[in-house]
Scaffold this active site. Structure first.
Site, short mmCIF file in Angstrom:
data_model
loop_
_atom_site.label_atom_id
_atom_site.label_comp_id
_atom_site.label_asym_id
_atom_site.label_seq_id
_atom_site.Cartn_x
_atom_site.Cartn_y
_atom_site.Cartn_z
N SER A 1 0.80 -1.24 0.00
CA SER A 1 0.00 0.00 0.00
C SER A 1 0.83 1.28 0.00
CB SER A 1 -0.89 0.03 1.23
OG SER A 1 -2.09 -0.61 0.97
N TYR B 1 -4.69 4.08 7.82
CA TYR B 1 -6.01 3.42 7.86
C TYR B 1 -6.81 3.85 9.08
CZ TYR B 1 -3.11 0.42 4.95
OH TYR B 1 -2.24 -0.04 4.04
N VAL C 1 0.87 -3.75 3.96
CA VAL C 1 0.69 -5.05 4.61
C VAL C 1 1.93 -5.94 4.61
CG1 VAL C 1 -1.79 -5.47 4.50
CG2 VAL C 1 -0.38 -6.02 2.55
N LYS D 1 0.67 3.55 -2.94
CA LYS D 1 -0.49 4.42 -3.20
C LYS D 1 -0.11 5.90 -3.15
CE LYS D 1 -3.65 0.98 -1.22
NZ LYS D 1 -4.35 0.55 0.01
N TYR E 1 -2.54 -2.20 -10.65
CA TYR E 1 -2.56 -2.00 -9.19
C TYR E 1 -1.78 -3.12 -8.49
CZ TYR E 1 -4.29 -1.99 -4.40
OH TYR E 1 -4.36 -2.02 -3.02
N1 GLN Z 1 -1.91 -5.16 -2.26
C1 GLN Z 1 -2.61 -5.04 -1.01
C2 GLN Z 1 -4.12 -5.07 -1.21
O1 GLN Z 1 -4.57 -4.53 -2.19
C3 GLN Z 1 -2.20 -3.76 -0.36
C4 GLN Z 1 -2.91 -3.53 0.94
C5 GLN Z 1 -2.06 -2.90 1.99
O2 GLN Z 1 -0.83 -2.87 1.90
N2 GLN Z 1 -2.67 -2.47 3.04
O3 GLN Z 1 -4.85 -5.60 -0.43
#
Ligand code: GLN
Length: 320
Positions: free
Chosen positions: A63, A241, A259, A66, A189
């Site tokens: 993530s 988050y 994650v 992003k 993505y």
């Molecule tokens: N690739 C992961 C997903 O889309 C990224 C989520 C994350 O790092 N929180 O669920």
């Protein structure tokens, strides 16, 4: 006050045996990682590097990507056009929630949760999927300052199992927020999430944001300076988050977690900081990462409301 190098070494020692949190397992490749990896990197805006632990260990950015893709979408579309498709409002929901998208907003709330990130990726300009991927890779290369690679195993692993993300994309197509090239958007993505980085890379990327978008080592302008403020704002309000409020209270700087166990944070005009430690808490944030950032912020007073009152001690610690 201890030098930053001494202090991060002591934090590494203090928390390396902390045995809490779980590896992310909904992406099967992530569950195979060694939970003991632990690295802390600090890169200052003038290019000094302080670090400890497994700082060269590659892992997938997840993530944290992003943040940078949002910067590129801002450059491609400008603030107002982008706001029509992706908001800037924190949700207080888990990163992969689709409840508000369905029942309430229809427009993804912000670019730091999955729905908003997928919509943002769908806006990246380019004539075909290869060109769009190449533009993203070139952008990441500028931030990192060297060649970058996508981990194909993690990409395939997530593509095969990413049904929630696929469901979100379908909902957004239903609401007219993304085009019908949905599998292509999801592929891009999943590819951006599977980009290999090290802890040092993340701190370097954060340092570029701390430095008005100029890379601390190559000197290249990696993102237009007028968009840095926008990127940092959504990181600050949405980057952690459903822990974003508490993070703002306890640590107080723009940050983004992923994650795979990375957290990247920006101390404006001072430094980029990253921690890598895979075990996560229930919100999906690195357990050791949270501890390290809280201690660093307290020690050096870099909470934004300390910074703005001139109380930050980070620069002093670099020379001591
Ligand atoms: N690739 C992961 C997903 O889309 C990224 C989520 C994350 O790092 N929180 O669920």
């Amino acid at each position: 006050m201890p030098s930053i190098q001494t202090f991060i070494e002591s934090l590494h020692q203090q928390y390396r045996d902390l045995d809490a949190g779980q590896l992310a397992s909904y992406i099967p490749e992530l569950a195979k990682v060694d939970p003991h990896y632990f690295a802390i990197s600090v890169v200052t805006t003038d290019g000094q590097v302080f670090q400890v632990g497994d700082v060269g260990q590659p892992f997938t950015i997840q993530s944290i990507s992003k943040v940078f893709v949002y910067g590129m979408a801002l450059e491609d579309w400008g603030r107002d056009r982008l706001l029509e498709k992706v908001g800037v409002e924190p949700t207080g929901d888990p990163f992969n929630s689709l409840i508000r998208l369905d029942e309430d907003s229809h427009r993804p709330d912000n670019p730091m949760i999955n729905a908003g990130a997928i919509a943002t990726t769908g806006l990246i300009k380019g004539d075909n999927p290869t060109e769009r991927l190449n533009r993203l890779l070139a952008m990441f290369r500028r931030y990192v300052g060297k060649e970058v690679y996508v981990d194909i195993s993690t990409f395939l692993s997530e593509r095969a199992t990413g049904h929630r993300n696929r469901a979100m994309a379908h909902l957004m197509l239903n609401f007219g927020m993304i085009g019908d090239n949905l599998e292509e958007v999801l592929d891009l993505y999943f590819q951006q999430c599977a980009l290999f980085v090290t802890c040092q890379d993340l701190a370097t990327m954060a340092a570029a944001l701390a430095n008005q978008g100029r890379h601390p080592l190559t000197g290249e302008q990696v993102v237009k300076p007028e968009y840095v403020r926008d990127i940092l704002s959504v990181m600050y309000t949405c980057g952690m988050y459903n822990f974003a409020g508490e993070w703002a209270y306890r640590v107080g700087i723009p940050a983004k977690s992923g994650v795979s166990g990375g957290i990247l944070a920006v101390v404006p005009n001072q430094a980029g900081i990253a921690v890598f430690s895979p075990p996560l808490d229930q919100n999906g944030n690195s357990v050791r990462g949270l501890k390290v950032f809280e201690a660093l912020s307290q020690e050096y007073g870099f909470h934004l409301f300390d910074l703005s009152m001139g109380h930050c001690r980070l620069k002093d610690s670099l020379s001591s």
